[in-house]
Write a protein that holds these residues in place. Structure first.
Motif, short mmCIF file in Angstrom:
data_model
loop_
_atom_site.label_atom_id
_atom_site.label_comp_id
_atom_site.label_asym_id
_atom_site.label_seq_id
_atom_site.Cartn_x
_atom_site.Cartn_y
_atom_site.Cartn_z
N GLY A 161 65.89 18.87 -14.78
CA GLY A 161 65.17 17.40 -14.97
C GLY A 161 64.42 17.65 -16.05
N GLY B 75 63.74 15.90 -18.76
CA GLY B 75 63.38 15.13 -19.48
C GLY B 75 63.54 15.25 -20.94
N PHE B 76 62.45 14.80 -21.89
CA PHE B 76 62.78 14.90 -23.42
C PHE B 76 62.23 16.06 -23.71
N SER C 90 70.94 10.68 -6.69
CA SER C 90 70.74 11.34 -8.05
C SER C 90 71.16 9.95 -9.14
N GLY D 166 59.19 17.40 -11.03
CA GLY D 166 59.00 15.86 -11.00
C GLY D 166 60.24 15.27 -10.33
N ILE D 167 61.30 15.76 -10.15
CA ILE D 167 62.49 15.17 -9.80
C ILE D 167 62.17 14.52 -8.15
N SER E 191 73.42 16.30 -17.22
CA SER E 191 74.49 16.45 -15.86
C SER E 191 73.50 16.38 -14.70
N ILE F 5 72.19 18.29 -11.87
CA ILE F 5 72.06 19.43 -11.35
C ILE F 5 72.94 19.73 -10.04
N HIS G 73 49.96 16.07 -17.17
CA HIS G 73 50.91 16.20 -17.35
C HIS G 73 51.08 17.89 -17.94
N ASP H 257 57.84 8.80 -16.28
CA ASP H 257 57.01 7.91 -14.95
C ASP H 257 56.66 9.43 -14.18
N ILE I 36 68.17 20.68 -18.43
CA ILE I 36 69.48 19.96 -17.88
C ILE I 36 68.67 18.74 -17.27
N ASP I 37 69.35 17.58 -17.63
CA ASP I 37 68.78 16.29 -17.00
C ASP I 37 69.74 15.37 -16.94
N ILE I 38 69.73 14.43 -15.80
CA ILE I 38 70.98 13.58 -15.66
C ILE I 38 71.03 12.29 -16.58
N CYS I 39 69.76 12.05 -16.93
CA CYS I 39 69.58 10.91 -17.73
C CYS I 39 69.91 11.00 -19.30
N MET J 281 67.45 10.48 -22.31
CA MET J 281 66.42 11.63 -22.15
C MET J 281 66.87 13.00 -23.06
C1 LIG Z 1 59.55 12.83 -13.51
S1 LIG Z 1 60.67 13.24 -14.59
C2 LIG Z 1 59.91 14.57 -15.21
C3 LIG Z 1 60.55 15.11 -16.51
C4 LIG Z 1 60.16 16.27 -17.28
N1 LIG Z 1 60.37 17.46 -16.14
C5 LIG Z 1 58.95 16.08 -17.53
O1 LIG Z 1 57.86 16.86 -16.95
O2 LIG Z 1 58.49 15.89 -18.70
C6 LIG Z 1 62.19 13.64 -13.50
C7 LIG Z 1 63.26 13.84 -14.47
O3 LIG Z 1 64.37 14.33 -13.52
C8 LIG Z 1 65.50 13.92 -14.09
N2 LIG Z 1 66.46 13.90 -12.72
C9 LIG Z 1 66.57 13.20 -11.73
N3 LIG Z 1 67.47 13.58 -10.67
C10 LIG Z 1 68.22 14.40 -11.57
C11 LIG Z 1 69.33 15.23 -11.05
N4 LIG Z 1 69.83 15.11 -9.86
N5 LIG Z 1 69.82 16.41 -12.02
C12 LIG Z 1 69.04 16.37 -13.14
N6 LIG Z 1 68.07 15.69 -13.56
C13 LIG Z 1 67.76 14.67 -12.81
C14 LIG Z 1 65.41 12.32 -14.37
O4 LIG Z 1 66.29 12.14 -15.22
C15 LIG Z 1 63.93 12.64 -14.94
O5 LIG Z 1 64.06 12.85 -16.62
#
Ligand SMILES: C[S@@+](CC[C@H](N)C(=O)[O-])C[C@H]1O[C@@H](n2cnc3c(N)ncnc32)[C@H](O)[C@@H]1O
Length: 228
Positions: free
Chosen positions: A64, A66-67, A7, A126-127, A108, A110, A37, A29, A86-89, A92
């Motif tokens: 996850g 994202g934005f 994570s 996408g995670i 946070s 997840i 997308h 990414d 919810i997103d760890i970043c 974002m």
């Molecule tokens: C490929 S991006 C996709 C973002 C969004 N779902 C989209 O389609 O635009 C994956 C996202 O998952 C988040 N992420 C990765 N590991 C995570 C975790 N353990 N808990 C929460 N978010 C996480 C990343 O920070 C990133 O923003």
């Protein structure tokens, strides 16, 4: 590598791509093609087609997030949702909050999130793509932890995508999962009510897992004919 190390590595990776490319598919990414997308987002939103109990609004947790592209898409197609992202970043999530101040956002991991709130649907677009420095075995454990956590937070069902092992080349930084093996694991460990959609034009698939008592799952509901 532990699930929390994975994570953390993902958080750093996505913070860097977001800083470089902003609110776009490249910023998360996840390909560079906006049409691809949208296709992925629509595969996620398809989980809601099972419906929710009559008279209630549909709640969805976007893991996850994202934005906030999934919320953009649901608004664009007129799908009303009580949405939580919810997103760890953190950068974002901050961008998502500024773009949609009325939605609920959490910064946070997840897997360790303090919330136990349940939502009709929990999705993850996408995670499970980048494995960065993790081994395949570590990523398999990460996937299982993620799916278990998502399912524990859903009232009706979940959806997530993974890159397929049916490809003609692989990149060392990406995670590919055999769909037949994953289907078998989902059915034995999570729920037998599974749909695996491997029939869209990307090198990935979407898995839908529903609770055994989700709408439309009751035995005999669709069987109206009697014995001759
Ligand atoms: C490929 S991006 C996709 C973002 C969004 N779902 C989209 O389609 O635009 C994956 C996202 O998952 C988040 N992420 C990765 N590991 C995570 C975790 N353990 N808990 C929460 N978010 C996480 C990343 O920070 C990133 O923003």
């Amino acid at each position: 590598m532990s699930t929390s190390d994975i994570s953390k590595a993902l958080a750093e990776h996505y913070a860097a791509s977001f800083e470089a490319h902003g609110a776009s598919p490249r910023g998360v990414d996840w390909g560079s093609n906006p049409q691809e997308h949208l296709l992925r987002l629509d595969r996620m939103l398809a989980v809601t087609q099972r419906g929710t109990p009559a008279g209630s609004s549909t709640s969805l947790l976007d893991v996850g997030c994202g934005f906030g592209s999934l919320l953009d898409r649901s608004l664009a197609i007129g799908l009303p949702l009580v949405y939580t992202g919810i997103d760890i970043c953190e950068p974002m999530v901050e961008a998502a909050r500024q773009r949609h101040p009325n939605a609920r956002w959490m910064a946070s991991d997840i897997l360790t999130a303090p919330t136990r709130d349940q939502h009709d649907y929990v999705v993850c677009n996408g995670i499970l793509t980048q494995k960065l420095g993790a081994s395949i075995r570590d990523m398999d454990q990460f996937l299982k932890a993620l799916v278990r956590q998502m399912f524990s937070l859903c009232k009706v069902g979940i959806a997530f995508n993974v890159m397929t092992s049916h490809v003609n080349f692989t990149a060392p930084n990406l995670y590919y999962r055999n769909p037949a093996e994953l289907l078998a694991w989902c059915m034995s460990e999570i729920s037998t009510k599974v749909i695996l959609d491997h029939a869209y034009p990307l090198f990935e698939y979407t898995v839908y897992i529903y609770r055994e008592d989700a709408p439309g799952m009751q035995y005999g509901l669709h069987h109206t004919g009697g014995a001759a």
